[in-house]
Design a protein around this motif. Structure first.
Motif, PDB file in Angstrom:
ATOM      1  N   GLU A  61      11.663  40.102 -26.091  1.00  0.00           N
ATOM      2  CA  GLU A  61      11.141  41.105 -25.175  1.00  0.00           C
ATOM      3  C   GLU A  61      12.277  41.656 -24.322  1.00  0.00           C
ATOM      4  O   GLU A  61      13.142  40.919 -23.868  1.00  0.00           O
ATOM      5  CB  GLU A  61      10.068  40.492 -24.273  1.00  0.00           C
ATOM      6  N   SER A  64      12.730  40.149 -20.849  1.00  0.00           N
ATOM      7  CA  SER A  64      13.319  38.814 -20.901  1.00  0.00           C
ATOM      8  C   SER A  64      14.813  38.880 -21.175  1.00  0.00           C
ATOM      9  O   SER A  64      15.594  38.123 -20.613  1.00  0.00           O
ATOM     10  CB  SER A  64      12.642  37.980 -21.985  1.00  0.00           C
ATOM     11  N   LYS A  67      16.509  39.874 -17.943  1.00  0.00           N
ATOM     12  CA  LYS A  67      16.562  38.747 -17.004  1.00  0.00           C
ATOM     13  C   LYS A  67      17.630  37.744 -17.401  1.00  0.00           C
ATOM     14  O   LYS A  67      18.393  37.268 -16.569  1.00  0.00           O
ATOM     15  CB  LYS A  67      15.202  38.040 -16.942  1.00  0.00           C
ATOM     16  N   TYR A 127       9.965  28.637 -21.481  1.00  0.00           N
ATOM     17  CA  TYR A 127       9.216  29.883 -21.313  1.00  0.00           C
ATOM     18  C   TYR A 127       9.192  30.641 -22.634  1.00  0.00           C
ATOM     19  O   TYR A 127      10.226  31.050 -23.143  1.00  0.00           O
ATOM     20  CB  TYR A 127       9.848  30.746 -20.213  1.00  0.00           C
ATOM     21  N   SER A 129       8.330  33.605 -23.297  1.00  0.00           N
ATOM     22  CA  SER A 129       8.815  34.984 -23.209  1.00  0.00           C
ATOM     23  C   SER A 129      10.335  35.066 -23.321  1.00  0.00           C
ATOM     24  O   SER A 129      10.877  36.125 -23.641  1.00  0.00           O
ATOM     25  CB  SER A 129       8.361  35.624 -21.900  1.00  0.00           C
ATOM     26  N   MET A 130      11.029  33.966 -23.080  1.00  0.00           N
ATOM     27  CA  MET A 130      12.490  33.966 -23.126  1.00  0.00           C
ATOM     28  C   MET A 130      13.030  33.628 -24.516  1.00  0.00           C
ATOM     29  O   MET A 130      14.229  33.665 -24.731  1.00  0.00           O
ATOM     30  CB  MET A 130      13.059  32.960 -22.115  1.00  0.00           C
TER      31      MET A 130
END
Length: 140
Positions: A61, A64, A67, A127, A129-130
């Protein structure tokens, strides 16, 4: 694009050709995610049910990725600058040259930041999403 080598428990091990994986990425010139080799094995989430031998497209994503990039690239630079500033402030009280104290403080803060990021790596991996995931199984 990559080829699934192994698939189990909702995860897949994918053999990725470095050139095809980096083809559409804007950071391909500066990134060394897959090291210097031509191929890399990547562990990814397998929500689409790909099996060994399938050709798949993988991705992460965008939020992600941003980040993670901020954490790995920008936070250490901020630590370096703050450490250098702190070293310079303390230099007068310790009685050493401002430049030396700034260099030492910056280096100390940078190394400390990188160690902390490395220690928290297992936490970030939890996580979903990471983590990269299989986007789709390719035809042919």
């Amino acid at each position: 694009m990559g080829k699934v080598i192994e698939s189990r428990d909702g995860m897949a091990l994918v053999l990725v050709n470095r050139s095809s994986a980096c083809e559409g990425c804007g950071a391909r010139g500066a990134c060394h995610t897959f090291g210097g080799g031509r191929d890399a094995k990547v562990s990814v989430d397998n929500e689409v049910g790909a099996k060994a031998g399938d050709m798949v497209e993988i991705g992460i994503e965008e939020a992600s990725l941003l980040k993670a990039s901020f954490l790995v690239y920008i936070v250490p630079i901020i630590a370096l600058i703050l450490g250098a500033g702190a070293g310079q402030l303390v230099s007068g009280q310790v009685g050493i040259a401002k430049e030396g104290a700034a260099a030492f403080g910056g280096l100390l803060a940078l190394v400390g930041c990188l160690i902390i990021i490395r220690l928290f790596d297992p936490v970030f991996k939890r996580y979903r999403s990471m983590r990269p995931k299989i986007i789709r199984i390719c035809e042919g």
